[in-house]
Scaffold this active site. Structure first.
Site, PDB file in Angstrom:
ATOM      1  N   SER A 527       8.300 -13.253 -33.181  1.00 14.67           N
ATOM      2  CA  SER A 527       8.824 -12.068 -32.505  1.00 14.67           C
ATOM      3  C   SER A 527       7.780 -10.949 -32.589  1.00 14.67           C
ATOM      4  CB  SER A 527      10.157 -11.669 -33.127  1.00 14.67           C
ATOM      5  OG  SER A 527      10.870 -10.803 -32.289  1.00 14.67           O
ATOM      6  N   HIS A 640      16.074 -17.252 -29.524  1.00 14.84           N
ATOM      7  CA  HIS A 640      15.177 -16.477 -30.382  1.00 14.84           C
ATOM      8  C   HIS A 640      15.455 -16.750 -31.857  1.00 14.84           C
ATOM      9  CE1 HIS A 640      12.181 -13.305 -30.555  1.00 14.84           C
ATOM     10  NE2 HIS A 640      12.893 -12.635 -31.445  1.00 14.84           N
TER      11      HIS A 640
END
Length: 666
Positions: A527, A640
């Site tokens: 990320s 994610h």
């Protein structure tokens, strides 16, 4: 140091680790329940309810089967427990007598239900359900699995019409017209009544002691689609009136024992997404707000990053018996602890060591607590804290696993950055460490960026140490845990001070640990950590291998494709796409692709809506077009959250690819 008599940890060992969450005292304080999550033989997550008397050494398992059970909540008299289970297919509410017997099903809602909570008198259960505007809560029937699959297949063949700016999320995919509504179940007559009906998602917070006022959180603004707010509201069950309490981002709210006050965490985006939580008290009658945390400079709540935390736990604020104090978890200098504060703002640490308190339960009569604690060398256990200092371990989770596997204890270090700021970090020595030998090195960079590495068990770090690497992980500026100025310092400076913090940490490690081979340095992160990995390889060639995970490579496109891009871009960089595209391009690692000489492995989930896979695609295609050494691994049906709660087989594959790449180039 590692124990050479034990075997090394493996990627597949995530299937061997039991994870605890959500401790809850029984109403009489003699026992508690908790949730245990494991990966079963079908390679799926399985969660069960456990019950333990405080005077007994062993917990009893209350639920069984290849299903997920969670959110156990005792009735006020302690005779029943309501919980969430997917044993019928979708998550529904079930009830269990605490003196034994089979559970029975309470809800059969078409889209499932969740988050059950009792009224103080024990008559009502309030829960959440996803509903269409014209749904009748009295006529809800759960579809059979085959029927749901057939409906889902039919939906795939229809065009998706999107009208909202906020139209997707990494957690739930593309939104439909359903909204999370609050439902009241009357345990005496079995009736359901819908409390909320607005075109918004509603989250239950608490119910008043007289059971007449429901405290909830929602975004009910006219411009809700353009405002990232989460406000608190009071809903009067008698009059149906709804009163707004706040304007900002508020959560974890609860009534005082006599119902005259409300405590909550929250803020009003003073520093956009980098704003620390404050602790507020509201007077219910007047609405007057008091900030108890005005003089503190810590992050309230648990912001510790790890890859073995599954399930939710209470982090506060929780009222004392007399309503004169509040208890909560806070994150500070790489650790989390339990704190209390009086209503005049006097702060006291009840428990804080070099570890991770991930949840707690409070029993008012004896002023005692159940604490969930993780350490760098132990995934989780529950402890009883009483008399303010006496800590008693209640569970012995993962005992056989920890007896068998070598776990490395991290060394805490402090690095002085270029501008004099102090950066905290941790270093793991490799398994079988020998003085005089040189070892390859991996720098790990956390996501967020407003999160925190720290004193918690982290399987990925242990795996890399087991593979023979020195592992360094730090909290550069932008991390929580070091005050408001520190967490805000990364905004509009991505790749600036945060980059030099990380390079200073690498320099410190090389200067103070002679066993690191400076010709074999690796870097990885996910990320924001993926963004920084991309940035690093575009700005220095000192690393010989890099693995970027679920990363940002191009802020210009991130603005329009991420589920948070249209507000997060401005929060973090100071401008959005239309205001200053040149600034966004200058912050984009893709701009510096020509400089990359480091072999780069790009890992990305196909269903990542936070940092969509096109971010990885752009980077890969650009590097390959420039004849650079790059490889791209796409993980099917992975969001994610791949590294933390993704499909177990994909989590293992991801770890194996990271190890493969570093083995090849380091």
């Amino acid at each position: 140091m590692s124990d050479d008599s034990k075997r090394t940890i493996t990627a597949a060992d995530i299937t061997q680790i039991e994870v605890f969450s959500d401790p809850k005292f029984t109403p009489d304080g003699s026992a508690y329940t908790y949730v245990s999550t494991v990966i079963n033989d079908n390679n799926e997550y399985e969660s069960h309810l456990f019950f333990q008397n405080l005077d007994e050494d062993e917990a009893k398992q209350w639920t069984f089967g290849d299903v997920k059970n969670s959110s156990p909540r005792f009735s006020p008299d302690g005779k029943k427990i309501v919980f969430e289970s997917n044993r019928s297919g979708l998550p529904q509410l079930w009830m269990l007598n605490t003196d034994g017997g089979e559970a029975w099903q309470l809800t059969t809602f078409k889209n499932g239900t969740g988050n059950p909570n009792w009224s103080k008198d024990g008559r009502y259960i309030i829960f959440s359900a996803s509903l269409d505007a014209d749904d009748d809560v009295q006529k809800q029937n759960e579809q059979a699995k085959e029927e749901r699959q057939k409906e889902a297949e039919a939906k795939k063949k229809q065009p998706l019409v999107i009208k909202r700016l906020d139209h997707k999320s990494d957690a739930n995919g593309f939104h439909d017209n359903k909204r999370a509504q609050l439902i009241l179940f009357d345990t005496e007559n079995g009736d359901f009544s819908q409390l909320t009906k607005a075109d918004a998602d509603h989250a239950f917070q608490d119910i008043s002691p007289d059971s007449n006022t429901v405290l909830l959180a929602a975004n009910l603004n006219e411009d809700a689609d353009y405002e990232n707010t989460n406000d608190l509201f009071l809903f009067n069950r008698s009059t149906k009136d709804i009163t707004k309490l706040t304007k900002g981002a508020y959560h974890s709210a609860s009534f005082s024992p006599n119902g005259d006050k409300i405590a909550c965490f929250g803020h009003e985006y003073t520093y956009a997404g980098a704003t620390q939580n404050e602790l507020y008290i509201f007077d219910v009658e007047t609405g007057v707000r008091t900030c108890l945390s005005e003089e503190w400079d810590i992050q309230l709540g648990d912001v510790m990053i790890g890859d073995m935390r599954l399930g939710n736990s209470t982090t506060g604020p929780v009222w004392s018996k007399d309503g004169d104090r509040l208890f909560f978890i806070a994150s500070d200098f790489g650790a989390t602890g339990l704190y209390q504060v009086s209503l005049n703002g006097d702060l006291e640490v009840l428990y804080k060591e070099a570890n991770h308190v991930f949840g707690f339960s409070y029993y008012a009569e004896s002023e005692s607590f159940i604490l969930g604690i993780s350490t760098p060398t132990n995934p989780c256990n529950f402890y009883q804290l009483k008399n303010g200092s006496e800590l008693k371990r209640l569970t012995n989770a993962n005992a056989a696993f920890l007896e068998e596997v070598a776990i490395t204890e991290p060394e805490t270090l402090t690095v002085t950055a270029e501008d004099g700021w102090e950066i905290q970090g941790w270093l793991l020595r490799p398994y079988g460490f020998e003085e005089g030998k040189k070892y390859p090195f991996v720098l790990e960079i956390h996501g967020g960026p407003h999160m925190m590495y720290g004193q918690s068990f982290f399987h990925e770090m242990q795996l890399l140490a087991a593979k023979g690497y020195v592992v360094l992980y730090t909290n550069p500026r932008g991390s929580y845990g070091y005050g408001q100025q520190f967490v805000d310092a990364v905004r509009s400076d991505y790749g600036g001070g945060d980059y030099t913090d990380l390079m200073s940490a690498v320099d410190y490690a090389l200067g103070n640990y002679s066993f690191i081979d400076e010709t074999r340095l690796g870097v990885t992160g996910g990320s924001y950590g993926g963004f920084m990995t991309n940035w690093i390889v575009g700005h220095t060639n000192r690393f010989k291998a890099a693995v970027t995970q679920r990363s940002i490579s191009n802020w210009l496109s991130f603005y329009g494709v991420s589920d948070i891009g249209y507000f997060f871009t401005k929060w973090e960089l100071g401008k959005n796409l239309m205001e200053d595209p040149e600034k966004l391009w200058n912050f984009s690692p893709l701009k510096y692709a020509e400089n990359v000489e480091t072999p780069l492995l790009i890992l990305h989930g196909e269903q990542d809506y936070r940092c969509p896979i096109e971010q990885g695609e752009q980077l890969f295609v650009t590097l390959k077009h420039l004849r650079k050494n790059a490889e791209f691994v796409r993980f099917p049906d992975s969001s994610h959250e791949l590294s933390r709660s993704g499909k177990p087989e994909m989590r293992i594959e991801r770890l194996n690819h990271i190890c493969r790449w570093f083995e090849e180039y380091l």
